[in-house]
Design a protein around this motif. Structure first.
Motif, PDB file in Angstrom:
ATOM      1  N   LEU A 131       0.834  -1.202   0.000  1.00 24.58           N
ATOM      2  CA  LEU A 131       0.000   0.000   0.000  1.00 24.58           C
ATOM      3  C   LEU A 131       0.869   1.252   0.000  1.00 24.58           C
ATOM      4  O   LEU A 131       0.623   2.198  -0.767  1.00 24.58           O
ATOM      5  N   PRO A 186      -1.984  -3.991  -3.401  1.00 26.28           N
ATOM      6  CA  PRO A 186      -1.765  -2.921  -2.415  1.00 26.28           C
ATOM      7  C   PRO A 186      -2.930  -2.723  -1.447  1.00 26.28           C
ATOM      8  O   PRO A 186      -2.757  -2.033  -0.434  1.00 26.28           O
ATOM      9  N   GLU A 188      -3.841  -4.894   0.432  1.00 30.47           N
ATOM     10  CA  GLU A 188      -3.380  -5.691   1.574  1.00 30.47           C
ATOM     11  C   GLU A 188      -4.552  -6.369   2.283  1.00 30.47           C
ATOM     12  O   GLU A 188      -4.583  -6.499   3.513  1.00 30.47           O
ATOM     13  N   ASN A 193      -9.088   0.058   2.057  1.00 33.62           N
ATOM     14  CA  ASN A 193      -7.971   0.645   1.321  1.00 33.62           C
ATOM     15  C   ASN A 193      -8.348   1.042  -0.108  1.00 33.62           C
ATOM     16  O   ASN A 193      -7.588   1.766  -0.764  1.00 33.62           O
ATOM     17  N   LEU A 197      -6.769   4.466  -1.663  1.00 36.62           N
ATOM     18  CA  LEU A 197      -6.222   4.654  -3.007  1.00 36.62           C
ATOM     19  C   LEU A 197      -7.000   5.722  -3.770  1.00 36.62           C
ATOM     20  O   LEU A 197      -6.409   6.545  -4.473  1.00 36.62           O
TER      21      LEU A 197
END
Length: 384
Positions: A131, A186, A188, A193, A197
């Motif tokens: 990330l 990324p 994760e 997330n 992003l």
């Protein structure tokens, strides 16, 4: 004392060699068959100057060269993009690739990117977090935007794209840029997330890269399966955030699963087509038709794995096949520049594609659509 000096000197040389290695790899792995100058017909040059060109995939953010400075190696930088008359470049964040990378079968338990970014002196947080690697590449592009004196603008919404198009001046061209992920490892494993992003500026999300991940199968992975339950959650969240989903590198079962649940057009940012070049990740006629039926776009790549040769003719052949099968409005450019490929030309040589399309019998209207008009239409309709 002399022995100590020799050891110190040898250690220093090794360290210098380690930190110089990324530039050497960039030079060797992002190569071109023709370094220019690029010659095209007068008709092609005149048409090329009128185009707004969009390329759906470039991995330049992985490498340490300054995007604002002209380089004699690699495929892109801002001076060369502007010289090639590129209006929009999608920059993808590469965060992990397996050792022994190949087209057919890769495990997820190794990583080539870690030593590369350490040698490039990326922040320590990126050494162990995929990330953080994606966020750092966003920060790099944002710093480039700040330092570009208005020549580069990151696009996050359809309104920003409209404004960039209105400001574009042929006498002083500018570049619009969009951030994309080369796989969604990324995340994760955390759905939240996606929002991280998005807030960092990412607007296109490739789901997989060269290995299977938490979302599902890669065309180059071991299991090559479909979407996982987590992958289905992610697809829904991406659509809620109006992020475009990119099926490049996805396994065939994953493509099927995404097509079955998608409510918005899909991208395949950089690919080949099996009709001209059979290969593990090149799209079948069925997938081409289904992606087009949903209003999506297919970006034709420039490297041998996509088009089975390193030549303009091979790229044009794949474009012609795709246009004849699914219609000109669904075909775009997806170079994979700076993605460790051997390309026929760097971004200055895009006029060779314009020339090749003219010679292949495409009209000016069709060339305008393929070279960037289709991407512009899609983004103006489906960006946030």
């Amino acid at each position: 004392m002399r022995k100590r000096l020799l050891i110190t000197g040898a250690s220093l040389l090794l360290a210098l060699g380690f930190f110089a290695l990324p530039s050497f790899l960039d030079y060797r792995m992002n190569s071109t068959a023709d370094h220019g100058p690029y010659q095209a017909s007068a008709a092609a040059q005149a048409l090329h100057r009128q185009l707004w060109i969009a390329d759906l995939h470039d991995d330049a953010l992985l490498w340490q060269r300054d995007p604002l400075q002209r380089h004699s190696y690699g495929h892109t930088d801002l001076p060369r993009l502007l010289e090639g008359n590129v209006g929009l470049q999608v920059f993808a964040a590469v965060t992990k690739t397996p050792r022994g990378l190949n087209y057919t079968s890769n495990a997820a338990d190794s990583d080539n990117v870690t030593p590369l970014i350490i040698a490039q002196r990326w922040p320590r947080a990126t050494w162990s977090s995929l990330l953080q690697r994606a966020l750092y590449q966003s920060e790099r592009l944002q710093q480039t935007e700040r330092d570009s004196q208005g020549l580069l603008q990151i696009i996050r919404s359809r309104e920003e794209l409209r404004q960039a198009l209105a400001r574009r001046n042929p006498e002083q061209p500018t570049l619009a840029a969009i951030l994309a992920t080369e796989g969604l490892h990324p995340l994760e494993g955390q759905l939240a997330n996606v929002d991280v992003l998005f807030n960092a500026g990412y607007r296109i999300a490739g789901l997989t890269h060269f290995f299977d991940n938490e979302l599902g199968g890669s065309a180059h992975g071991l299991a090559k399966g479909g979407l996982t339950p987590f992958g289905r959650e992610v697809v829904k969240r991406l659509e809620q955030r109006h992020m475009l989903i990119d099926l490049a590198h996805a396994s065939k079962p994953m493509i099927d699963d995404v097509l079955a649940m998608a409510t918005r057009p899909l991208l395949v940012s950089h690919t080949g087509v099996a009709g001209t070049c059979p290969g593990p990740r090149n799209l079948s006629d069925e997938h081409l038709r289904r992606i087009a039926a949903g209003g999506g776009l297919v970006g034709i790549g420039y490297w041998d794995g996509a088009v089975c040769a390193t030549s303009v003719d091979a790229i044009i052949k794949a474009i012609r096949y795709s246009v004849d099968l699914i219609g000109v409005e669904h075909v775009a450019l997806g170079s994979d520049f700076d993605g460790t490929i051997h390309a026929p030309f760097d971004t200055r040589g895009l006029v060779l594609l314009t020339d090749g399309l003219l010679k292949a019998g495409f009209s000016a209207e069709q060339i305008t659509a393929i070279m960037g008009g289709n991407v512009q239409r899609l983004l103006l309709q489906y960006l946030p």
